[in-house]
Scaffold this active site. Sequence first.
Site, short mmCIF file in Angstrom:
data_model
loop_
_atom_site.label_atom_id
_atom_site.label_comp_id
_atom_site.label_asym_id
_atom_site.label_seq_id
_atom_site.Cartn_x
_atom_site.Cartn_y
_atom_site.Cartn_z
CG ASP A 168 -2.05 0.94 1.15
OD1 ASP A 168 -2.72 0.97 0.11
OD2 ASP A 168 -2.30 1.66 2.14
CD GLU A 210 -2.22 2.48 -3.22
OE1 GLU A 210 -2.42 3.32 -4.14
OE2 GLU A 210 -1.88 2.81 -2.08
CG ASP A 238 -9.42 2.82 1.31
OD1 ASP A 238 -9.92 2.48 2.41
OD2 ASP A 238 -8.20 3.00 1.15
#
Length: 501
Positions: free
Chosen positions: A295, A342, A396
């Site tokens: 991430d 990501e 998200d």
Amino acid sequence: MQLQRAFGILLHPTSFPGRWGIGALGREAERFLDWLADAGARWWQVLPLGPTSYGDSPYQSFSAFAGNPYLVDPEMLIEKGWLEQSEAPPPYPTQRVDYGWLYQTRWPLLRRAFAGFRARASAQDKTRLEAFIEAERFWLEDYALFMALKTRFDGKPWNEWSPELRDREPAALARAREELAEEVALYEWIQWLFYLEWGQTKAYAESKGIQIIGDMPIFVAFDSSDVWANPQYFYLEADGNPTVVAGVPPDYFSETGQLWGNPLYRWDVMERDNFAWWIARIRQSLKQCHLVRIDHFRGFEAYWEVPFGRPNAVEGRWVKAPGEKLFAAVRAQLSDAPIIAEDLGVITPEVEALRDGFGFPGMKILQFAFSGEDNAFLPHNYPAHGNVVVYSGTHDNDTTLGWFRTAPEAERAFMRAYLARYGIRCLSEYEVAGALIELAFKSPAKLAIVPLQDVLGLGPEARMNFPGRLGDNWAWRYAEGDLEPGLAAGLRALAEASQRA
């Protein structure tokens, strides 16, 4: 890393159904994997698997190495004879995860099971536990003591403990290990249970031809065994408080940016020992999973540094990070580590060069795509090699149905016109999730991943996380009976037609 053309489903294990208040490993995991295999999927993507702290986010964990105790299946503890056969979960208030209720009920249950293990476990299981403790000592010793001390100090963060324990004075640590030996043993045992069950789940997935994509946050939580046990790797004051913290600057989505609050790495110190902590962390993740998504990848090229104590992320600055040196060290020790970058947000040419230089696939999100022909998230703009992962949305995002209901009419009109190029019909809002799944499958991206919520066609009530909102996140669970054979058959037909089965 070169991906093969395939598809998978994004679902965190906490979202499994069951009678214990939260999804757990065991039979429900196997049922889900059976359904994935029937659908022709080759990948299952999860969120970070660590023990969650205040706020219940899997991205804020007490350890970068430990597993979430809530994922341990109580049914297994009953089958082992460590809990009574008559043990049943207390009345549960809702289908969604109620973390407050869970905290009050699960820990007493685990303590009862630990007493049962001590009294009735086989010699073989006790030997396996001892072998696990020895093999994982490099992180488990600090983690188990950290959690035992948090219990002693009523859950307070480590920098509010007594100074000698906060500062890890050797004599104080030795006394604590002796005084808290039973509590330390409990946390070691729980980690053995997690890794035992996760290993069985991973092996079952492999038997079905399915591989697992893990998720690694770039930063760790301040109140974690990682920071307490390795303060030299972080920017900290003498009293333990961070001097600077992580976030992202103001942008289109937020006038004040996002203040995450994670302590920042002292990359110079990490580089001096050849990034040993990072290599151990990635190695551990690849024991759990076959591929790991990291991430906030852009933070390996440069990160947003905010002085500690600021109310928001406005007063920050970009600071360069040694991403190239880090991943060169990873490659030297772990060969071609299978990593997804990501790469969302404001991505610079330097970030793209870091990603592409090491051959890491990036991400494309279809919900972000429909602003115009030059949008990089539209399938016709994907790189020719197609070595990217396309998602309808992520944890998200709102569900695709929820996104569509709030999207500007211009985006919705552009989406319908774009879908028509691929022969995909979308006349009503209830067709939009299926339409974006079909677009993802037909796209040039080597790997297509869709959240289970989109497969089920669910609305915003099934959203997993709302960034910036405190509470009522990470709670969605699908219901018994949702994984219908017809849904699997439909996915398989689409996967076969798009060469992804």
